[in-house]
Design a protein around this motif. Structure first.
Motif, PDB file in Angstrom:
ATOM      1  N   TYR A  71       0.844  -1.205   0.000  1.00  0.00           N
ATOM      2  CA  TYR A  71       0.000   0.000   0.000  1.00  0.00           C
ATOM      3  C   TYR A  71       0.880   1.257   0.000  1.00  0.00           C
ATOM      4  O   TYR A  71       0.556   2.253  -0.639  1.00  0.00           O
ATOM      5  N   GLU A  72       2.019   1.183   0.705  1.00  0.00           N
ATOM      6  CA  GLU A  72       2.965   2.312   0.706  1.00  0.00           C
ATOM      7  C   GLU A  72       3.488   2.551  -0.709  1.00  0.00           C
ATOM      8  O   GLU A  72       3.594   3.690  -1.159  1.00  0.00           O
ATOM      9  N   VAL A  74       2.057   1.812  -3.534  1.00  0.00           N
ATOM     10  CA  VAL A  74       0.977   2.388  -4.349  1.00  0.00           C
ATOM     11  C   VAL A  74       0.867   3.891  -4.095  1.00  0.00           C
ATOM     12  O   VAL A  74       0.758   4.697  -5.029  1.00  0.00           O
ATOM     13  N   LYS A  75       0.943   4.266  -2.809  1.00  0.00           N
ATOM     14  CA  LYS A  75       0.829   5.697  -2.437  1.00  0.00           C
ATOM     15  C   LYS A  75       1.939   6.525  -3.091  1.00  0.00           C
ATOM     16  O   LYS A  75       1.728   7.643  -3.540  1.00  0.00           O
ATOM     17  N   ASP A  76       3.164   5.949  -3.122  1.00  0.00           N
ATOM     18  CA  ASP A  76       4.307   6.697  -3.667  1.00  0.00           C
ATOM     19  C   ASP A  76       4.380   6.642  -5.189  1.00  0.00           C
ATOM     20  O   ASP A  76       5.027   7.480  -5.812  1.00  0.00           O
ATOM     21  N   SER A  79      -0.067   9.138  -8.951  1.00  0.00           N
ATOM     22  CA  SER A  79      -0.431  10.497  -8.528  1.00  0.00           C
ATOM     23  C   SER A  79      -1.908  10.796  -8.757  1.00  0.00           C
ATOM     24  O   SER A  79      -2.475  11.650  -8.085  1.00  0.00           O
ATOM     25  N   LEU A  84      -4.501   5.581  -8.128  1.00  0.00           N
ATOM     26  CA  LEU A  84      -4.368   5.221  -6.705  1.00  0.00           C
ATOM     27  C   LEU A  84      -5.420   4.172  -6.347  1.00  0.00           C
ATOM     28  O   LEU A  84      -5.135   3.186  -5.654  1.00  0.00           O
ATOM     29  N   GLU A  85      -6.613   4.366  -6.876  1.00  0.00           N
ATOM     30  CA  GLU A  85      -7.707   3.432  -6.634  1.00  0.00           C
ATOM     31  C   GLU A  85      -7.418   2.074  -7.271  1.00  0.00           C
ATOM     32  O   GLU A  85      -7.563   1.016  -6.639  1.00  0.00           O
ATOM     33  N   LYS A  88      -4.736   0.255  -5.324  1.00  0.00           N
ATOM     34  CA  LYS A  88      -5.244  -0.322  -4.065  1.00  0.00           C
ATOM     35  C   LYS A  88      -6.069  -1.579  -4.335  1.00  0.00           C
ATOM     36  O   LYS A  88      -5.958  -2.576  -3.626  1.00  0.00           O
TER      37      LYS A  88
END
Ligand code: ADP
Ligand code: ASP
Ligand code: MG
Length: 439
Positions: A71-72, A74-76, A79, A84-85, A88
């Motif tokens: 998940y980290e 994906v966050k990085d 954009s 992002l969806e 996840k």
């Protein structure tokens, strides 16, 4: 067509995935083969181990820790809200799949399915990232074309036919992303090409698509003249022949999977080793050309077992060797080194799955001794030019190390020595000093 394989460290973080995207951002037609992000396959092996032992609490803990890392990433990595969806959802579906095994029966098949998740995740993340950046990308599932036969060997005919079809289905694209390591076996089940197998995937894909070059992108600037994990001051080699590189890979140079050079050699496709962290470094070119440089490099292979069969009565009899080798053949166990004397024959193996059975059968022919925790040190080069003195140089460097077996003359490219694993590091270091530093 080019094949570019990126190893675990090369795709080991969101930033590294972005760097790879940059490296492949050109119009050249290429197949990009990815390993799992570094550490993932080890974690999946650990998780599968817990599940096998029905230790569901530890399995869940390890699954949740790994999932959190993703998940980290994906966050990085992404954009836009859309990606992002998507990212996840991707992580959720793969980890729900892994978690489903904490309730079910756990067999070897499920273990392989779990191990495949690392490469499935890294390639999907890369594909989403390229798509978010509007870079060309087609995700080609390796499970649609990478296959082994009933002997566990790659089914080259099947691989060729199917990868070519996958590429032909997308005539306007130039970036094909696929998974290294994973494959299907002859039953169609999910399997893999063993640890470090993404290099092997890249080589097989290169052969399957008649590529111009197979590039192995990793975390070091090419094949070094000794193992950098144990020896300081090692240096990259600009050129190696297929035979030299194959010997080094087979005898422990971790930068290449042991079987990865053979398919490229047969198809005469050059293999280039490059550093993802330092793309401007020259790296190593492995090709059919050989240069007369004498001793070039040293590698070491651990977990070697020696088997000695002593039999004064039988050894000189015709057919004795055949009978001995047949036993190893029956158990599909390959032999690395052999030495003979009038009363005994010694061989080394690295696969000990059938050791008990092999020893039992060998006992028919004499007394059998088994020795473990050994390493093969392999000195590789081109020994035809001025063969005088190479063996002497090697042996005098090792005057303080007890050598268990020696193999010289089996090919023009290698001198192999069997030592106790506890002496391996010292052997590598002193060979380095004597062969490469004091010249
Ligand atoms: P990847 O994840 O990219 O496949 P690997 O860890 O499998 O990378 O292989 C690269 C590593 O191989 C290097 O970091 C290095 O420590 C190790 N290695 C062992 N022997 C050699 C050698 N002779 N030359 C270069 N690297 C070697
Ligand atoms: N991910 C697999 C491994 O760690 C394959 C590879 O990296 O080549 O063994
Ligand atoms: Mg590797």
């Amino acid at each position: 067509m080019l094949v570019l394989k990126f190893g675990g460290t090369s795709v080991g973080s969101a930033q590294r995935i972005k760097n790879v995207a940059e490296l492949i951002n050109n119009k050249e037609q290429k197949i990009v083969v990815l390993s799992a992000m570094s550490g993932t396959t080890n974690s999946l092996v650990e998780i599968a181990g817990y599940l096998y032992k029905k230790n569901h609490d530890s399995a869940n803990e390890a699954i949740i820790a790994l999932e959190k890392n993703y998940y980290e990433v994906v966050k990085d990595l992404f954009s836009s809200a859309e990606y992002l969806e998507k990212g996840k959802d991707l992580i959720l579906s793969h980890f729900n799949y892994i978690k489903s095994f904490t309730q079910d029966m756990f067999t070897l098949f499920e273990e392989k399915a779990i191990l495949a998740q690392g490469e499935l995740l890294s390639t999907a993340l890369m594909h989403y990232y390229l798509s978010e950046q509007n870079q060309d990308s087609v995700l080609v599932p390796a499970l649609n074309f990478m296959r082994t036969d009933k002997d566990g060997e790659p089914d080259i005919f099947y691989i060729k036919e199917n990868i070519k079809r996958e590429i032909a289905n997308n005539p306007t694209n130039s970036n094909f992303i696929t998974q290294g390591y994973i494959c299907r076996n002859s039953f169609g089940e999910i399997d893999n090409l063993h640890r470090g197998g993404s290099d092997y995937s890249a080589s097989l894909i290169g052969v399957g698509t008649d590529s111009d070059e197979i590039q192995i992108w990793t975390d070091i600037d090419g094949m070094h003249n000794n193992d950098p994990r144990y020896v300081e001051n090692t240096k990259p080699l600009a050129f190696l022949s297929f035979d030299e590189a194959a010997e080094l890979a087979y005898f422990g140079a971790k930068i290449l999977h042991p079987a990865s050079i053979q398919p490229a050699k047969i198809a005469n496709i050059p293999v280039r080793l490059k550093n993802t962290m330092q793309p401007e470094a020259e790296g190593t070119l492995v090709s059919s050309k050989s240069n007369n440089e004498g001793i070039k490099a040293i590698a070491a292979k651990d977990n070697i077992t020696a088997i000695k069969i002593k039999s004064g009565r039988m050894l000189l009899a015709h057919g004795f060797m055949r009978k001995v080798f047949e036993i190893f053949e029956t158990y599909k166990t390959s032999i690395d080194m052999i030495t003979t004397s009038e009363v005994a024959v010694s061989v080394t193996i690295d696969d000990t799955k059938f050791l008990t059975e092999i020893v039992e059968e060998l006992k028919k022919y004499g007394t059998v001794e088994v020795d473990t925790d050994l390493s093969i040190i392999c000195v590789v080069g081109n020994f035809i030019a001025e063969s005088k003195g190479y063996a002497l140089k090697v042996f005098s460097a090792l005057e303080n190390i007890s050598i268990r077996m020696i193999s010289y003359g089996g090919s023009r490219h290698n001198v192999s020595l069997l030592v106790n694993t506890s002496d391996k590091k010292e052997a590598l270091v002193t060979l380095n000093k004597n062969l490469f530093e004091n010249v």
